[in-house]
Design a protein around this motif. Structure first.
Motif, short mmCIF file in Angstrom:
data_model
loop_
_atom_site.label_atom_id
_atom_site.label_comp_id
_atom_site.label_asym_id
_atom_site.label_seq_id
_atom_site.Cartn_x
_atom_site.Cartn_y
_atom_site.Cartn_z
N ARG A 141 0.84 -1.20 0.00
CA ARG A 141 0.00 0.00 0.00
C ARG A 141 0.87 1.26 0.00
NH1 ARG A 141 -4.23 1.89 4.64
NH2 ARG A 141 -5.02 3.69 3.52
N ILE A 142 1.96 1.24 0.75
CA ILE A 142 2.89 2.38 0.77
C ILE A 142 3.51 2.57 -0.61
CG2 ILE A 142 5.06 3.23 1.72
CD1 ILE A 142 4.27 1.79 4.35
N ALA A 143 3.94 1.47 -1.24
CA ALA A 143 4.54 1.54 -2.57
C ALA A 143 3.54 2.08 -3.59
CB ALA A 143 5.05 0.17 -2.99
N ASP A 144 2.30 1.61 -3.53
CA ASP A 144 1.28 2.10 -4.44
C ASP A 144 1.05 3.60 -4.26
OD1 ASP A 144 0.91 -0.40 -5.54
OD2 ASP A 144 -0.86 -0.87 -4.30
N GLY A 145 1.04 4.05 -3.02
CA GLY A 145 0.87 5.47 -2.74
C GLY A 145 2.02 6.30 -3.28
N GLU A 168 4.20 9.86 -7.51
CA GLU A 168 5.18 10.08 -8.59
C GLU A 168 4.47 10.35 -9.91
OE1 GLU A 168 8.85 10.58 -10.30
OE2 GLU A 168 8.41 10.33 -8.18
N ARG A 169 3.40 9.59 -10.19
CA ARG A 169 2.63 9.82 -11.42
C ARG A 169 2.01 11.21 -11.41
NH1 ARG A 169 1.46 4.23 -10.95
NH2 ARG A 169 -0.26 4.67 -9.55
N ASP A 170 1.46 11.61 -10.26
CA ASP A 170 0.83 12.94 -10.16
C ASP A 170 1.85 14.06 -10.36
OD1 ASP A 170 -1.59 11.72 -9.70
OD2 ASP A 170 -1.56 12.05 -7.52
#
Length: 103
Positions: A89-93, A98-100
């Protein structure tokens, strides 16, 4: 070595920088402005640095929205050793952030 630069102790207001005292800024603040320090040294603030300084003042003056119940629950879970960390979940966040930021 780091130093806090907040304009305190300056003999005159920062040129071209909006401050609570002046309330306005001169056009062209994206250029560096010389500022004399009391000791005779000088300092140049870029428009970006001036903007960051103004943002820091606004954030410092804003009320903090803290969910005290959540803080207490996390503190209790940490103290009891039951706080679970979900690395995926931390990695996904972080990837989402990064994408944003790349947009």
């Amino acid at each position: 070595m780091t130093q806090k630069i907040d304009g305190a102790g300056l003999s005159r207001p920062l040129e071209g920088v909006a401050t609570p005292a002046t309330g306005s800024a001169r056009a062209g603040t994206d250029r560096m402005q010389p500022v004399a320090a009391p000791e005779g040294d000088s300092l140049r603030l870029t428009g970006e640095a001036s903007g960051l300084q103004a943002m820091a003042h606004k954030l410092a003056a804003a009320p903090a929205d803290i969910d005290q119940a959540k803080v207490d629950a996390v503190s209790a879970a940490l103290a009891a050793g039951s706080y679970r960390i979900d690395p995926a979940r931390i990695a996904d966040g972080l990837l989402g952030l990064e994408r944003d930021l790349a947009r």
